[in-house]
Design a protein around this motif. Structure first.
Motif, PDB file in Angstrom:
ATOM      1  N   THR A 130       3.096 -17.625 -37.865  1.00 35.75           N
ATOM      2  CA  THR A 130       4.214 -18.115 -37.461  1.00 35.75           C
ATOM      3  C   THR A 130       4.666 -16.944 -36.525  1.00 35.75           C
ATOM      4  O   THR A 130       3.600 -15.533 -36.602  1.00 35.75           O
ATOM      5  CB  THR A 130       5.344 -17.882 -37.999  1.00 35.75           C
ATOM      6  OG1 THR A 130       5.683 -16.683 -38.678  1.00 35.75           O
ATOM      7  CG2 THR A 130       5.415 -18.554 -39.072  1.00 35.75           C
ATOM      8  N   LEU A 172      10.434 -22.509 -38.899  1.00 34.50           N
ATOM      9  CA  LEU A 172       9.312 -23.264 -38.938  1.00 34.50           C
ATOM     10  C   LEU A 172      10.771 -24.516 -39.584  1.00 34.50           C
ATOM     11  O   LEU A 172      10.992 -24.643 -40.725  1.00 34.50           O
ATOM     12  CB  LEU A 172       8.974 -22.874 -41.138  1.00 34.50           C
ATOM     13  CG  LEU A 172       7.810 -22.339 -40.728  1.00 34.50           C
ATOM     14  CD1 LEU A 172       7.920 -20.913 -42.172  1.00 34.50           C
ATOM     15  CD2 LEU A 172       6.676 -22.564 -40.470  1.00 34.50           C
ATOM     16  N   HIS A 176       7.428 -28.180 -39.751  1.00 38.69           N
ATOM     17  CA  HIS A 176       6.271 -27.874 -39.884  1.00 38.69           C
ATOM     18  C   HIS A 176       6.655 -27.434 -41.592  1.00 38.69           C
ATOM     19  O   HIS A 176       5.905 -27.451 -42.106  1.00 38.69           O
ATOM     20  CB  HIS A 176       6.423 -26.484 -39.342  1.00 38.69           C
ATOM     21  CG  HIS A 176       6.195 -26.311 -38.374  1.00 38.69           C
ATOM     22  ND1 HIS A 176       7.208 -26.513 -37.155  1.00 38.69           N
ATOM     23  CD2 HIS A 176       5.535 -25.459 -37.322  1.00 38.69           C
ATOM     24  CE1 HIS A 176       7.089 -26.871 -36.239  1.00 38.69           C
ATOM     25  NE2 HIS A 176       6.105 -26.344 -36.432  1.00 38.69           N
ATOM     26  N   ARG A 197       3.215 -29.896 -39.939  1.00 37.38           N
ATOM     27  CA  ARG A 197       2.946 -28.933 -38.441  1.00 37.38           C
ATOM     28  C   ARG A 197       1.961 -27.514 -38.990  1.00 37.38           C
ATOM     29  O   ARG A 197       3.113 -26.744 -39.504  1.00 37.38           O
ATOM     30  CB  ARG A 197       3.634 -29.382 -37.022  1.00 37.38           C
ATOM     31  CG  ARG A 197       4.115 -30.793 -36.640  1.00 37.38           C
ATOM     32  CD  ARG A 197       4.869 -29.987 -35.450  1.00 37.38           C
ATOM     33  NE  ARG A 197       5.710 -31.852 -35.030  1.00 37.38           N
ATOM     34  CZ  ARG A 197       6.305 -31.613 -33.959  1.00 37.38           C
ATOM     35  NH1 ARG A 197       7.353 -30.248 -33.944  1.00 37.38           N
ATOM     36  NH2 ARG A 197       6.730 -33.150 -34.073  1.00 37.38           N
ATOM     37  N   GLY A 198       0.965 -27.450 -38.350  1.00 37.73           N
ATOM     38  CA  GLY A 198       0.329 -25.471 -38.119  1.00 37.73           C
ATOM     39  C   GLY A 198       0.061 -25.206 -39.557  1.00 37.73           C
ATOM     40  O   GLY A 198       0.063 -24.529 -39.415  1.00 37.73           O
TER      41      GLY A 198
END
Length: 212
Positions: A130, A172, A176, A197-198
């Motif tokens: 993050t 988030l 995410h 995602r991510g």
């Protein structure tokens, strides 16, 4: 989700002094095993979810961890281990929640790697970076939830971990970090986060992966 009461008591017995260290962010330089360097190398905020695939009668159990973006050698981590072992615990009764703080090396000693499909040991973890993170917000969220009971589908190890992650980093979003309600932790750790995602692919979390 469902873990042993004795293990939970051992964890919660040293929460108070650790919380002071967590707030201060005090940590010695980490000694990161070569096989685990990817979990502690990048700067900035970072969240990690650890899986015990054998937990909760095969539904899975998870622990959470977040990194201090201002001191990337310092983490806080914890879990809710369902102290009573039932599908429901009313608010105010022990639900097996615990928290700890320190280096990545200390985290690995606390969250034991699984050397052979053992219940209570973790076999994999996956992380997401993050842009920043609020360690105090994560800790406050843990404090707010540690006595709010337990429900096997909607107030468990996974939903509490998701709540801590979202307070740590509001970036988030649900894209995410999907809601974990009514989702077995094993499915969330795999299929759900595969589509989110991510998130990095799962890393093996075994004694062999800890060797230099």
């Amino acid at each position: 989700m469902i873990r042993s009461l004795n293990r939970a008591r051992r964890r919660t017995g040293f929460v108070a002094p650790l919380l002071t260290a967590v707030l201060l962010g005090a940590a010695a330089p980490a000694v990161v095993p070569a096989g685990q360097a990817q979990a502690a190398s990048a700067a900035g905020g970072r969240v990690c979810l650890f899986r015990d695939a054998e937990g909760a009668r095969g539904a899975g159990h998870v622990a959470w961890a977040v990194r201090d973006p201002k001191n990337t050698r310092h983490w806080i981590w914890g879990a809710t281990e369902n102290a009573e072992g039932d599908s429901y615990t009313e608010a105010g009764k022990p639900n097996g929640s615990w928290i700890a703080g320190g280096t990545w090396e200390a985290l690995r000693k606390s969250l034991k790697p699984d050397g052979g499909q053992k219940k209570g040991f973790y076999d994999a973890y996956r992380c997401a970076n993050t842009s920043g993170g609020d360690l105090r917000a994560a800790q406050r969220t843990y404090e707010n939830m540690k006595n709010n009971g337990y429900h096997v589908t909607h107030n468990n190890c996974l939903t509490k971990a998701v709540a801590i992650f979202r307070k740590y980093s509001p970036a988030l979003s649900s894209a995410h970090l999907p809601d974990g309600g009514a989702t077995p932790p094993n499915r969330y750790f795999g299929a759900v986060l595969n589509d989110a995602r991510g998130w990095e692919k799962a890393h093996a979390y075994t004694p062999a992966a800890n060797r230099k």
